[in-house]
Design a protein around this motif. Structure first.
Motif, PDB file in Angstrom:
ATOM      1  N   GLU A  86       0.834  -1.205   0.000  1.00 37.84           N
ATOM      2  CA  GLU A  86       0.000   0.000   0.000  1.00 37.84           C
ATOM      3  C   GLU A  86       0.869   1.257   0.000  1.00 37.84           C
ATOM      4  OE1 GLU A  86      -2.988  -0.367  -0.490  1.00 37.84           O
ATOM      5  OE2 GLU A  86      -3.862  -2.047   0.580  1.00 37.84           O
ATOM      6  N   PRO A  87       0.359   2.373  -0.554  1.00 35.00           N
ATOM      7  CA  PRO A  87       1.082   3.647  -0.478  1.00 35.00           C
ATOM      8  C   PRO A  87       1.308   4.035   0.980  1.00 35.00           C
ATOM      9  CG  PRO A  87      -0.716   3.798  -2.061  1.00 35.00           C
ATOM     10  CD  PRO A  87      -0.889   2.501  -1.346  1.00 35.00           C
ATOM     11  N   PRO A  88       2.507   4.462   1.338  1.00 34.76           N
ATOM     12  CA  PRO A  88       2.837   4.716   2.747  1.00 34.76           C
ATOM     13  C   PRO A  88       1.972   5.764   3.435  1.00 34.76           C
ATOM     14  CG  PRO A  88       4.834   4.552   1.436  1.00 34.76           C
ATOM     15  CD  PRO A  88       3.693   4.569   0.465  1.00 34.76           C
ATOM     16  N   VAL A  89       1.614   6.854   2.731  1.00 39.26           N
ATOM     17  CA  VAL A  89       0.795   7.883   3.383  1.00 39.26           C
ATOM     18  C   VAL A  89      -0.594   7.339   3.684  1.00 39.26           C
ATOM     19  CG1 VAL A  89      -0.209  10.186   3.150  1.00 39.26           C
ATOM     20  CG2 VAL A  89       2.114   9.760   2.337  1.00 39.26           C
ATOM     21  N   MET A  90      -1.130   6.542   2.769  1.00 40.88           N
ATOM     22  CA  MET A  90      -2.418   5.903   3.033  1.00 40.88           C
ATOM     23  C   MET A  90      -2.308   4.962   4.235  1.00 40.88           C
ATOM     24  SD  MET A  90      -4.251   2.906   2.635  1.00 40.88           S
ATOM     25  CE  MET A  90      -3.622   1.978   1.251  1.00 40.88           C
ATOM     26  N   LEU A  91      -1.180   4.241   4.326  1.00 38.80           N
ATOM     27  CA  LEU A  91      -0.947   3.379   5.484  1.00 38.80           C
ATOM     28  C   LEU A  91      -0.923   4.202   6.776  1.00 38.80           C
ATOM     29  CD1 LEU A  91       1.820   0.789   4.492  1.00 38.80           C
ATOM     30  CD2 LEU A  91      -0.500   0.305   5.246  1.00 38.80           C
ATOM     31  N   ALA A  92      -0.259   5.351   6.714  1.00 33.94           N
ATOM     32  CA  ALA A  92      -0.178   6.210   7.894  1.00 33.94           C
ATOM     33  C   ALA A  92      -1.567   6.652   8.336  1.00 33.94           C
ATOM     34  CB  ALA A  92       0.694   7.423   7.591  1.00 33.94           C
ATOM     35  N   ALA A  93      -2.422   6.976   7.367  1.00 34.57           N
ATOM     36  CA  ALA A  93      -3.777   7.421   7.694  1.00 34.57           C
ATOM     37  C   ALA A  93      -4.588   6.312   8.342  1.00 34.57           C
ATOM     38  CB  ALA A  93      -4.477   7.922   6.431  1.00 34.57           C
ATOM     39  N   TRP A  94      -4.584   5.148   7.721  1.00 33.65           N
ATOM     40  CA  TRP A  94      -5.439   4.074   8.204  1.00 33.65           C
ATOM     41  C   TRP A  94      -4.921   3.418   9.469  1.00 33.65           C
ATOM     42  CZ3 TRP A  94     -10.227   4.007   6.931  1.00 33.65           C
ATOM     43  CH2 TRP A  94     -10.623   4.530   5.703  1.00 33.65           C
ATOM     44  N   ARG A  95      -3.602   3.472   9.697  1.00 37.13           N
ATOM     45  CA  ARG A  95      -3.073   2.869  10.924  1.00 37.13           C
ATOM     46  C   ARG A  95      -3.591   3.610  12.141  1.00 37.13           C
ATOM     47  NH1 ARG A  95       3.333   4.070  11.699  1.00 37.13           N
ATOM     48  NH2 ARG A  95       2.866   3.353  13.814  1.00 37.13           N
ATOM     49  N   VAL A  96      -3.647   4.949  12.066  1.00 35.12           N
ATOM     50  CA  VAL A  96      -4.112   5.707  13.230  1.00 35.12           C
ATOM     51  C   VAL A  96      -5.632   5.742  13.313  1.00 35.12           C
ATOM     52  CG1 VAL A  96      -2.104   7.118  13.780  1.00 35.12           C
ATOM     53  CG2 VAL A  96      -3.527   7.778  11.881  1.00 35.12           C
ATOM     54  N   LEU A  97      -6.313   5.742  12.169  1.00 35.99           N
ATOM     55  CA  LEU A  97      -7.775   5.700  12.206  1.00 35.99           C
ATOM     56  C   LEU A  97      -8.259   4.367  12.765  1.00 35.99           C
ATOM     57  CD1 LEU A  97      -8.709   7.446   8.831  1.00 35.99           C
ATOM     58  CD2 LEU A  97      -8.982   8.348  11.153  1.00 35.99           C
ATOM     59  N   LEU A  98      -7.619   3.278  12.358  1.00 40.40           N
ATOM     60  CA  LEU A  98      -7.986   1.981  12.904  1.00 40.40           C
ATOM     61  C   LEU A  98      -7.646   1.898  14.390  1.00 40.40           C
ATOM     62  CD1 LEU A  98      -9.104  -0.829  12.521  1.00 40.40           C
ATOM     63  CD2 LEU A  98      -6.878  -1.576  11.630  1.00 40.40           C
ATOM     64  N   ALA A  99      -6.546   2.544  14.783  1.00 39.60           N
ATOM     65  CA  ALA A  99      -6.193   2.592  16.204  1.00 39.60           C
ATOM     66  C   ALA A  99      -7.286   3.299  17.005  1.00 39.60           C
ATOM     67  CB  ALA A  99      -4.853   3.296  16.389  1.00 39.60           C
ATOM     68  N   VAL A 100      -7.862   4.346  16.428  1.00 39.61           N
ATOM     69  CA  VAL A 100      -8.959   5.054  17.098  1.00 39.61           C
ATOM     70  C   VAL A 100     -10.145   4.116  17.305  1.00 39.61           C
ATOM     71  CG1 VAL A 100     -10.662   6.919  16.869  1.00 39.61           C
ATOM     72  CG2 VAL A 100      -8.276   7.323  16.251  1.00 39.61           C
ATOM     73  N   VAL A 101     -10.464   3.331  16.278  1.00 39.25           N
ATOM     74  CA  VAL A 101     -11.568   2.372  16.394  1.00 39.25           C
ATOM     75  C   VAL A 101     -11.279   1.351  17.496  1.00 39.25           C
ATOM     76  CG1 VAL A 101     -12.850   0.554  15.199  1.00 39.25           C
ATOM     77  CG2 VAL A 101     -12.247   2.664  13.981  1.00 39.25           C
ATOM     78  N   LEU A 102     -10.057   0.822  17.510  1.00 33.69           N
ATOM     79  CA  LEU A 102      -9.693  -0.183  18.506  1.00 33.69           C
ATOM     80  C   LEU A 102      -9.694   0.382  19.927  1.00 33.69           C
ATOM     81  CD1 LEU A 102      -6.741  -1.924  16.595  1.00 33.69           C
ATOM     82  CD2 LEU A 102      -9.051  -2.815  16.920  1.00 33.69           C
ATOM     83  N   LEU A 103      -9.328   1.662  20.050  1.00 31.81           N
ATOM     84  CA  LEU A 103      -9.200   2.261  21.374  1.00 31.81           C
ATOM     85  C   LEU A 103     -10.431   3.037  21.827  1.00 31.81           C
ATOM     86  CD1 LEU A 103      -5.524   3.587  21.236  1.00 31.81           C
ATOM     87  CD2 LEU A 103      -6.393   1.699  22.623  1.00 31.81           C
ATOM     88  N   SER A 104     -11.423   3.170  20.961  1.00 32.29           N
ATOM     89  CA  SER A 104     -12.603   3.970  21.316  1.00 32.29           C
ATOM     90  C   SER A 104     -13.301   3.469  22.588  1.00 32.29           C
ATOM     91  CB  SER A 104     -13.582   4.035  20.145  1.00 32.29           C
ATOM     92  OG  SER A 104     -13.959   2.740  19.719  1.00 32.29           O
ATOM     93  N   PRO A 105     -13.407   2.142  22.806  1.00 29.99           N
ATOM     94  CA  PRO A 105     -14.007   1.713  24.080  1.00 29.99           C
ATOM     95  C   PRO A 105     -13.206   2.185  25.295  1.00 29.99           C
ATOM     96  CG  PRO A 105     -14.007  -0.095  22.503  1.00 29.99           C
ATOM     97  CD  PRO A 105     -13.149   0.984  21.923  1.00 29.99           C
ATOM     98  N   ALA A 106     -11.862   2.116  25.196  1.00 28.67           N
ATOM     99  CA  ALA A 106     -11.021   2.573  26.300  1.00 28.67           C
ATOM    100  C   ALA A 106     -11.202   4.067  26.540  1.00 28.67           C
ATOM    101  CB  ALA A 106      -9.555   2.252  26.008  1.00 28.67           C
ATOM    102  N   TYR A 107     -11.318   4.844  25.453  1.00 27.15           N
ATOM    103  CA  TYR A 107     -11.512   6.290  25.583  1.00 27.15           C
ATOM    104  C   TYR A 107     -12.853   6.591  26.247  1.00 27.15           C
ATOM    105  CZ  TYR A 107     -12.510  11.131  24.422  1.00 27.15           C
ATOM    106  OH  TYR A 107     -12.866  12.457  24.508  1.00 27.15           O
ATOM    107  N   LEU A 108     -13.913   5.935  25.779  1.00 32.68           N
ATOM    108  CA  LEU A 108     -15.245   6.204  26.321  1.00 32.68           C
ATOM    109  C   LEU A 108     -15.343   5.779  27.781  1.00 32.68           C
ATOM    110  CD1 LEU A 108     -17.406   5.137  23.250  1.00 32.68           C
ATOM    111  CD2 LEU A 108     -16.902   7.472  24.037  1.00 32.68           C
TER     112      LEU A 108
END
Length: 298
Positions: A33-55
């Motif tokens: 995958e293009p690296p900048v796209m990887l950078a975007a999705w790695r942190v967006l997916l991290a937000v999804v994974l961590l959203s329960p912990a945040y809430l």
């Protein structure tokens, strides 16, 4: 710096963070995958994974209204995104050896940032440890660094990317009063992900492919290198001396070298061992300084 967490726990979390972030090169290297796209999705997916912990943390401790949370997260999130993007651009315009050496100069940038932002001055043992560890980078530079006009732009962008990463880590110190690390890092990841996603079309496709292997690599970047790695580094910056964290970042170079040997059969040169020994010596010295600083604080 005083900490509410035990020193041993802080060290364990920091070391886990260093190893987890060092693993990012595997996921990036294995993905097409293009690296900048990887950078975007790695942190967006991290937000999804961590959203329960945040809430859960928000429900337990409370927090500012979301508009103010966004303002608190805006600068570190944009800085993190700028680091990801500039690293991709710089690495492509520079030689691999140059980029690797430059990105490991965080211990040189961190003291300046900590002094300017918090008035934190390095102690004598930290100066000695930094000089010892950076001499390891100097050994690598003698063998690998190639300065030329053709790579000047790429080297300069890599230097900027290194500074942005040090700044991103230092900014975590601003919010060390928050009762939970998740109240800080999850909104920061959201800002970084959205900012990178807006920039991604300039470098290629925005959406990842649906190939199983590429999806697995994106998930690895999110779960291992971001959820575990970056969160641990931010926690360490809020609970330990900043230069201790900056020095430990040099261990990523050693971890990556070991991984490359076992996964890709990339045999390091003799100078790799010399440089690693100098870096480890500096890291051990700064570890002893951190322990002494904690003992005095008690």
């Amino acid at each position: 710096m005083k900490t509410t967490a035990s020193p041993l726990l802080c060290w364990i979390i920091l070391m886990i963070g260093v190893v987890a972030t060092a693993c990012s090169f595997i996921f990036i290297r294995e993905s097409t995958e293009p690296p900048v796209m990887l950078a975007a999705w790695r942190v967006l997916l991290a937000v999804v994974l961590l959203s329960p912990a945040y809430l859960m943390a928000r429900h337990k401790y409370g927090d500012l209204p979301y508009a103010q949370v966004l303002r608190r997260s805006l600068l570190p999130g944009i800085v993190l995104s700028a680091h990801f993007i500039s690293w991709v651009i710089g690495a492509r315009l520079s030689l691999g050896a140059n980029a690797t050496i430059i990105v490991n100069l965080v211990p040189l940038a961190m003291p300046l940032l900590l002094w300017m932002m918090f008035g934190e001055v390095m102690q004598r043992r930290e100066w000695l440890a930094t000089a010892l560890a950076v001499s390891g980078l100097a050994v690598l530079a003698v063998d690998n660094l190639q300065l030329s006009a053709g790579h000047f732009l790429g080297d300069s962008i890599c230097l900027l990317s290194m500074f942005l990463f040090a700044l991103y880590l230092a900014l975590a110190r601003h919010h060390s009063q928050l009762p939970s690390i998740w109240l800080y890092v999850v909104p920061v990841y959201a800002v970084a992900g959205l900012t990178s996603l807006l920039a991604a079309p300039l470098f290629g496709p925005v959406a990842p492919t649906l190939e199983n292997w590429n999806l697995l690599m994106v998930f690895g970047l999110a779960a291992v290198s971001t959820v575990i790695g970056h969160s641990a580094l931010n926690f360490a910056m809020q609970n330990m001396r900043g230069q201790t964290v900056g020095m430990m970042m040099l261990a990523q170079f050693i971890v990556a070298g070991v991984i490359a040997y076992f996964l890709y059969n990339e045999v390091p040169t003799v100078l790799f061992y010399v440089a690693s020994a100098l870096m480890v010596s500096g890291i051990l010295m700064v570890m002893l300084n951190q322990q002494a600083d904690h003992a005095v604080a008690e």
